[in-house]
Design a protein around this motif. Structure first.
Motif, PDB file in Angstrom:
ATOM      1  N   ASP A  41       1.078  -1.150   0.204  1.00 11.81           N
ATOM      2  CA  ASP A  41       0.055  -0.217  -0.120  1.00 11.81           C
ATOM      3  C   ASP A  41       0.937   1.463  -0.449  1.00 11.81           C
ATOM      4  OD1 ASP A  41      -2.648   1.855  -0.254  1.00 11.81           O
ATOM      5  OD2 ASP A  41      -2.861   1.765   1.895  1.00 11.81           O
ATOM      6  N   LEU A  42       1.638   0.986  -0.184  1.00  6.70           N
ATOM      7  CA  LEU A  42       2.426   2.592  -0.857  1.00  6.70           C
ATOM      8  C   LEU A  42       2.465   2.873  -2.418  1.00  6.70           C
ATOM      9  CD1 LEU A  42       5.976   1.400   0.327  1.00  6.70           C
ATOM     10  CD2 LEU A  42       4.669   3.038   2.201  1.00  6.70           C
ATOM     11  N   MET A  43       2.281   2.045  -2.637  1.00  7.72           N
ATOM     12  CA  MET A  43       1.748   2.894  -4.678  1.00  7.72           C
ATOM     13  C   MET A  43       0.563   2.272  -5.213  1.00  7.72           C
ATOM     14  SD  MET A  43       5.688   2.733  -6.673  1.00  7.72           S
ATOM     15  CE  MET A  43       4.956   3.509  -7.735  1.00  7.72           C
ATOM     16  N   LYS A  44      -0.234   2.585  -6.295  1.00  3.78           N
ATOM     17  CA  LYS A  44      -1.343   2.248  -6.953  1.00  3.78           C
ATOM     18  C   LYS A  44      -0.882   3.011  -8.128  1.00  3.78           C
ATOM     19  CE  LYS A  44      -3.125   6.702  -5.970  1.00  3.78           C
ATOM     20  NZ  LYS A  44      -4.378   7.765  -5.242  1.00  3.78           N
ATOM     21  N   VAL A  45      -2.251   2.041  -9.003  1.00  2.00           N
ATOM     22  CA  VAL A  45      -1.615   2.233 -10.179  1.00  2.00           C
ATOM     23  C   VAL A  45      -3.241   2.396 -10.785  1.00  2.00           C
ATOM     24  CG1 VAL A  45      -2.230  -0.555 -10.551  1.00  2.00           C
ATOM     25  CG2 VAL A  45      -0.927   0.054 -12.376  1.00  2.00           C
ATOM     26  N   ARG A  46      -3.126   3.319 -12.484  1.00  2.00           N
ATOM     27  CA  ARG A  46      -4.353   3.109 -12.518  1.00  2.00           C
ATOM     28  C   ARG A  46      -3.713   3.071 -14.172  1.00  2.00           C
ATOM     29  NH1 ARG A  46      -6.380   8.918 -14.631  1.00  2.00           N
ATOM     30  NH2 ARG A  46      -3.950   9.273 -15.192  1.00  2.00           N
ATOM     31  N   LYS A  47      -4.614   2.592 -14.910  1.00  2.00           N
ATOM     32  CA  LYS A  47      -4.808   1.897 -16.049  1.00  2.00           C
ATOM     33  C   LYS A  47      -5.445   2.281 -17.018  1.00  2.00           C
ATOM     34  CE  LYS A  47      -2.907  -2.574 -15.931  1.00  2.00           C
ATOM     35  NZ  LYS A  47      -1.342  -2.967 -16.748  1.00  2.00           N
ATOM     36  N   ILE A  48      -4.787   3.101 -18.708  1.00  7.66           N
ATOM     37  CA  ILE A  48      -5.642   3.455 -19.641  1.00  7.66           C
ATOM     38  C   ILE A  48      -4.981   2.999 -20.650  1.00  7.66           C
ATOM     39  CG2 ILE A  48      -5.627   5.673 -20.349  1.00  7.66           C
ATOM     40  CD1 ILE A  48      -4.715   6.993 -18.195  1.00  7.66           C
ATOM     41  N   TYR A 104       0.146   3.755 -15.207  1.00  3.38           N
ATOM     42  CA  TYR A 104       0.363   5.124 -14.934  1.00  3.38           C
ATOM     43  C   TYR A 104       0.578   4.086 -12.689  1.00  3.38           C
ATOM     44  CZ  TYR A 104       0.204   6.248 -19.018  1.00  3.38           C
ATOM     45  OH  TYR A 104      -0.048   6.708 -20.411  1.00  3.38           O
ATOM     46  N   TYR A 105       1.943   5.512 -12.199  1.00  3.22           N
ATOM     47  CA  TYR A 105       2.327   4.460 -11.329  1.00  3.22           C
ATOM     48  C   TYR A 105       1.894   6.058 -10.587  1.00  3.22           C
ATOM     49  CZ  TYR A 105       1.992  -0.238 -12.000  1.00  3.22           C
ATOM     50  OH  TYR A 105       1.890  -1.622 -12.333  1.00  3.22           O
ATOM     51  N   SER A 106       1.837   6.024  -9.315  1.00  2.00           N
ATOM     52  CA  SER A 106       1.597   6.828  -8.334  1.00  2.00           C
ATOM     53  C   SER A 106       1.607   7.021  -7.338  1.00  2.00           C
ATOM     54  CB  SER A 106       0.993   7.813  -8.075  1.00  2.00           C
ATOM     55  OG  SER A 106      -0.857   7.419  -7.823  1.00  2.00           O
ATOM     56  N   PHE A 107       2.447   7.220  -5.698  1.00  2.00           N
ATOM     57  CA  PHE A 107       2.228   6.836  -4.067  1.00  2.00           C
ATOM     58  C   PHE A 107       0.932   7.071  -3.918  1.00  2.00           C
ATOM     59  CE2 PHE A 107       6.673   6.158  -5.269  1.00  2.00           C
ATOM     60  CZ  PHE A 107       7.195   5.454  -4.494  1.00  2.00           C
ATOM     61  N   THR A 108       0.847   5.879  -2.636  1.00  2.87           N
ATOM     62  CA  THR A 108      -0.799   5.781  -1.512  1.00  2.87           C
ATOM     63  C   THR A 108      -0.127   7.493  -0.718  1.00  2.87           C
ATOM     64  OG1 THR A 108       0.135   5.299  -0.417  1.00  2.87           O
ATOM     65  CG2 THR A 108      -0.926   3.377  -2.202  1.00  2.87           C
ATOM     66  N   PRO A 109      -1.443   7.840   0.078  1.00  9.70           N
ATOM     67  CA  PRO A 109      -1.414   8.567   1.004  1.00  9.70           C
ATOM     68  C   PRO A 109      -0.380   7.749   1.808  1.00  9.70           C
ATOM     69  CG  PRO A 109      -2.934   8.846   0.375  1.00  9.70           C
ATOM     70  CD  PRO A 109      -2.734   7.645  -0.423  1.00  9.70           C
ATOM     71  N   GLN A 110       0.482   6.804   2.183  1.00  6.76           N
ATOM     72  CA  GLN A 110       1.206   6.303   3.378  1.00  6.76           C
ATOM     73  C   GLN A 110       2.560   6.777   2.390  1.00  6.76           C
ATOM     74  OE1 GLN A 110       0.908   2.390   4.320  1.00  6.76           O
ATOM     75  NE2 GLN A 110       3.037   1.954   5.089  1.00  6.76           N
TER      76      GLN A 110
END
Length: 292
Positions: free
Chosen positions: A52-59, A64-70
């Motif tokens: 739960d440090l990174m999250k992914v968006r699929k297009i 495309y990756y970004s960091f979670t609030p944590q």
């Protein structure tokens, strides 16, 4: 460079200034410049998503990756400590943390010890940690995040009856060893500074080399955050080399930042549904200078 640690450096130095999200292909290209293979990048990303440090968006077929609030909290705390100046004066308060974990929570106890060390605490006994820094907020957030109210207690005290302040410092930290590590950093990076300065004067310093060297020096300097508690100046021993190392770090960083960002922009690709205005991030020099 370990892939996970390098990703924290890249996001903290660059990506967070461009919307905080990056196409995985761009990330792979950047990390290849440091000898990290594509499979290692994807493996590190997977582990960070699972934690739960990174999250992914699929297009379409792109990720495309970004960091979670944590993860963002960890990045912001690291960036803040890299670029913040030491306090000159101690407020005279010791922050004292005690804990008692049942054996069933051994893994949690080990994880908390790592976080306490990162925050700047020093262990003066097996379950008692202290810090002279005003970090109550971070500790309370740590306790709330992990629901540790039943296992930990935080106190402040302006006086310890059994030991003087220097004895407490000596129990919790080896500041001479930390100073020696700073000295090694200085000796190594003085040569790098001279080399880069000469290339800059000869107009032979490339954007890619600047990107690599800026990322490397931030990556190396970040390691001190796990060892140096960032004490106020009046608690440090004489001839502590931390300030000199910081000045050298900033001289190199400032000299190569603009071409480094140009290289980053040439490799960076955001999601098509997000318009990110290319820009030179602004940073305030702790020595009262500003660069663009």
């Amino acid at each position: 460079m370990k892939p996970r640690s390098l990703m924290f450096t890249l996001f903290g130095e660059y990506v967070q200034n461009y919307g905080g999200e990056i196409w995985v292909g761009s990330l792979i290209q950047m990390m290849e410049r440091f000898g990290v293979s594509e499979s290692s990048v994807r493996g590190a990303i997977l582990r960070m998503v699972q934690k739960d440090l990174m999250k992914v968006r699929k297009i379409g077929n792109r990720s495309y990756y970004s960091f979670t609030p944590q993860g963002i909290n960890q990045i912001n705390e690291g960036v803040k400590r890299v670029y913040s100046e030491r306090n000159a004066k101690w407020d005279g308060q010791w922050r004292i943390l005690t804990y008692s974990f049942p054996e069933a929570k051994r893994d949690m106890r080990n994880e908390i010890r790592k976080e306490l060390n990162w925050t700047g605490f020093g262990a003066i006994s097996n379950s008692t940690w202290v810090s002279p820094n005003p970090i109550e907020k971070q500790v309370m957030e740590l306790m709330e995040r992990h629901q540790l109210g039943d296992y930990m207690m935080l106190f402040t005290s302006s006086k310890v009856m059994s030991h003087d302040n220097q004895e407490i410092v000596n129990k919790g930290w080896d500041l001479q060893h930390i100073s020696d590590e700073y000295d090694r950093f200085i000796q190594e990076h003085l040569k790098i500074y001279d080399y880069l300065r000469e290339k800059a004067l000869q107009n032979t310093l490339t954007d890619e080399e600047s990107f690599i060297e800026r990322t490397k020096i931030v990556h190396e300097y970040r390691k001190f955050l796990f060892n140096d508690p960032i004490f106020p100046v009046d608690l440090l021993p004489e001839n502590f080399r931390g300030t000199e190392a910081r000045e050298l770090f900033w001289k190199i960083h400032q000299m190569i930042s603009i071409p480094a960002v140009r290289c980053f922009e040439s490799l960076y690709e955001s999601a098509p549904d997000r318009e990110v205005e290319p820009h030179r991030e602004r940073a305030v020099n702790p020595f009262n200078k500003v660069y663009m």
